[in-house]
Structure formats: C-alpha cells, structure tokens
Design a protein around this motif. Sequence first.
Motif, PDB file in Angstrom:
ATOM      1  N   SER A 117       0.819  -1.211   0.000  1.00 18.98           N
ATOM      2  CA  SER A 117       0.000   0.000   0.000  1.00 18.98           C
ATOM      3  C   SER A 117       0.854   1.263   0.000  1.00 18.98           C
ATOM      4  O   SER A 117       0.433   2.309  -0.498  1.00 18.98           O
ATOM      5  N   ASP A 124       0.692   9.274  -3.794  1.00 17.97           N
ATOM      6  CA  ASP A 124      -0.279  10.244  -3.281  1.00 17.97           C
ATOM      7  C   ASP A 124       0.414  11.436  -2.621  1.00 17.97           C
ATOM      8  O   ASP A 124      -0.073  12.577  -2.696  1.00 17.97           O
ATOM      9  N   THR A 207     -15.383  -5.395  -2.837  1.00 12.58           N
ATOM     10  CA  THR A 207     -14.272  -6.197  -2.314  1.00 12.58           C
ATOM     11  C   THR A 207     -14.463  -7.672  -2.664  1.00 12.58           C
ATOM     12  O   THR A 207     -13.517  -8.356  -3.080  1.00 12.58           O
ATOM     13  N   PHE A 311     -11.202   0.375  -8.244  1.00  8.99           N
ATOM     14  CA  PHE A 311     -10.429   1.309  -7.427  1.00  8.99           C
ATOM     15  C   PHE A 311     -10.802   2.764  -7.749  1.00  8.99           C
ATOM     16  O   PHE A 311     -10.746   3.623  -6.870  1.00  8.99           O
ATOM     17  N   VAL A 314     -13.744   4.204  -5.620  1.00  7.38           N
ATOM     18  CA  VAL A 314     -13.602   4.428  -4.178  1.00  7.38           C
ATOM     19  C   VAL A 314     -14.094   5.800  -3.753  1.00  7.38           C
ATOM     20  O   VAL A 314     -14.837   5.941  -2.770  1.00  7.38           O
ATOM     21  N   GLU A 323     -11.670   6.956   2.359  1.00  7.33           N
ATOM     22  CA  GLU A 323     -11.089   6.407   1.134  1.00  7.33           C
ATOM     23  C   GLU A 323      -9.880   5.510   1.415  1.00  7.33           C
ATOM     24  O   GLU A 323      -9.693   4.486   0.755  1.00  7.33           O
ATOM     25  N   THR A 324      -9.063   5.898   2.388  1.00 10.94           N
ATOM     26  CA  THR A 324      -7.867   5.100   2.702  1.00 10.94           C
ATOM     27  C   THR A 324      -8.253   3.715   3.200  1.00 10.94           C
ATOM     28  O   THR A 324      -7.690   2.700   2.766  1.00 10.94           O
ATOM     29  N   ASN A 327      -9.594   1.628   0.293  1.00 14.09           N
ATOM     30  CA  ASN A 327      -8.518   1.100  -0.545  1.00 14.09           C
ATOM     31  C   ASN A 327      -7.848  -0.098   0.108  1.00 14.09           C
ATOM     32  O   ASN A 327      -7.560  -1.102  -0.548  1.00 14.09           O
ATOM     33  N   SER A 328      -7.600  -0.004   1.420  1.00 17.75           N
ATOM     34  CA  SER A 328      -6.980  -1.112   2.150  1.00 17.75           C
ATOM     35  C   SER A 328      -7.888  -2.339   2.139  1.00 17.75           C
ATOM     36  O   SER A 328      -7.420  -3.474   1.990  1.00 17.75           O
TER      37      SER A 328
END
Length: 392
Positions: A117, A124, A207, A311, A314, A323-324, A327-328
């Motif tokens: 990640s 970013d 997911t 992705f 998101v 959002e973080t 993404n994870s």
Amino acid sequence: MNQKNPHSKIFVLAVLSVSVMITTGTAISSALPEMAKSFPNISVSQIDMIATIQQFSVMITLLLSGFISKKLGIKRTITIGLILTGVAGVFPFFSHSFILILISRLIVGCGIGLFNSLAITIIDLFYEDPTRSQMLGFRSATEQIGVSILNIVVGLLVLINWHASFLIYLLAFPLLAFFLKVVPEPPIPLGSDNNKQRINLPVLIMTVLLAFMVACTTAVIIQVPNIIVTDLSKSSAVSSLIISANTLMGMVMGILFGRIYRFVKKFILPLGILFMALGSLIMVSFHSVFGVTLGAVVCGMSYPLVGSYIFSLVSVIAPKGSETLANSTLLIGANLGSFSTPLFLSELGKMNSLTTHAGPFLTAFWLLIILTMIVLIYQTFFQKKVHQNIMN
C-alpha cells in the motif's frame, strides 16, 4: 535535470521501482510442475500454494504497514519490506524442505505487505492530479512489466532446476538501492489520519467482486504450467512465455484503461468480466498450446479493466473521509482472492466432469457469464450516473 525533482524521469522511475516486486509471488508458477517432481508425496494443490500462500501474510502486514510506517517512517518501512522479500524469496534456492519453503514464502508475503500500500501512498504524497492519476496508472503497468519479465527469467532458470527460479528475488536489492539513493522521505500532511474511517456495503460488495476476479486471474497463472507440462507434455519454458504474454496484455490494457473507459463508461466492468469468461472458454475448448496461449491472453485483458474501475469507484462509493480504509479493504480482498486460488481451482474442478487441468475453467466460464449478466442488468436499469464522477 535534478533527480530529487519528483517530475524528473529518474525520480519517477525510482518511485515506480518499488512496485516491480509486488506481484512476484506468482512469478515462480512455471517452476511448480518441476518442483512437484521433487515432492511426490505432496499434493498438487499444496504445491500450488507456493505461488499463493504469501498472500495470506500480505493481508496481515497490509493492515499493519500504516502503523509501522508512522513509527519508523515510510522509507524505512519500504526498506525493511524489500529486504525481507529479497532474503526470504531467495531462500528456496538453498532449501530442500517443503515446510521451510512454505515458511519462507510467508515471510516474502510479510515483506510485500509492508510496501504494497505504501507504493500507492508515496505517489499520493509526492504528486497531485492529474499527474497523480497518471502515476497510479504507470504503477499498475510497472507491476505487470515486472512480473512479465520475471516470468521469462523463471522460464530460463527452471531449465537449470526449480531451485534456480527463486533467484529472481535478488532483484529486490538493486531496486532497493536505487530507491534509497533517489527518493527522500515523503512529506506527511499534518492531521491527515485524525478522522475515524468506516466501510459500507458498496465497498464490501466491490471487495468480494475483486476477490473473485483476482482468484480467476491467479488461477490462469497457476494452472497454465500444469496444462502445458502435464496435459500437453511441453516444457516449463513454454508456460512461462504464455504467462508473460498474459501479463503483457494486462500491462497494455492497464495503459489503455483511460481511453477504453471514455468509450464504454461504466460498462467497462461487465466488459472486463466477459473477457475473463471468453478466455476461460477458449482455454478449455482448444487442447493445444495455441488455444491455451490465446485464452490466457484474452484473460489478461480482464483484470486491468475490472480492477482499475473498482479502485476508481472508491471516491464515489466509500463514506466521505474513508477512502484510505476503503482502498486497504479492497487490497485485502484482492490478496484473499489470490491466496484462496488453489482451493478455488479445486472446487471449480469438482463442479464438472472434465478431468484435465483446464477443466476448472469450464465452471469458471459459466459463473463469469452469470456474473456478467447480473452486473450488466444492474448497471443498465438501476445504477445512477456514477461514471460522471469518475475520471474527471
């Protein structure tokens, strides 16, 4: 040009270099049929785990990498990850113990999970849109280029013996040296992680979909060597070339994603799923090297479209400020899909009467066709104008 300038070519290459090792877990798939000969008492599904078991530990360290990077710094965390990947990755070159090799693969996953990640995070932090979006696309392509080149190298090394194929992990060390020399510690915005984050149902659905598509994609990479070596009695070098063609097609589709999206909009998702279905049908229908190659290449067109679109959603489907975490969560789903691929293949094979290694792809074809229809119907009649918020 100053190499410390984030927009210089050498800086861009150094930032992207981290991503070369992310998808190397399956790069040694071509060596698995030869490896199986050294462990006649180990089942095929257990041998296949050599290419996927690292995804289990990737999921664990993926959750911890953010915490670790806060304590040690992003650059140090990436350094530790690459060192673990390199050292543990090369270990099977020296070992004849299946258990110790499995353990080393788990350690490889720990290393990859530390910088997986963070390879996105540093982009970013160093870049802003539209450069940031372009760099994320290049990062995805870099993964495909890396695994494609390494697949070819594995195909050559396995001609020596299967142990030699694991020498590809030595690449982690020059990549680390390059990264350390060029890239400084990225700036961390103050107060960027103070908000409590959460996930919602749309993120969970995406997911699960991503996990399924990654399992299908990984199944191609794992099963092609078995089809070529066992069913068609060809060499492992042939299978490595086919896998390289598969990943190169993925790289091309990743680069073209933006253009394709502008043309088909939200329907890029069912299109990507359909490519996987058609590729699966081709592989199971033509009992030849050409058929396997064509099927693998068509399958290679799928994940870059599906994954990139998911992705890109998101910012639209995740709760604001989460959002973080979203993404994870998606990355964990992707790694879970890859990790579960041997079991996935075994269960698919039980759902039809075919006895060849290509058999599971017949079941996959029908499941993918059903999924394509469900997604197409939903997007046609129920989904609102989500695509207006993406790629702008």
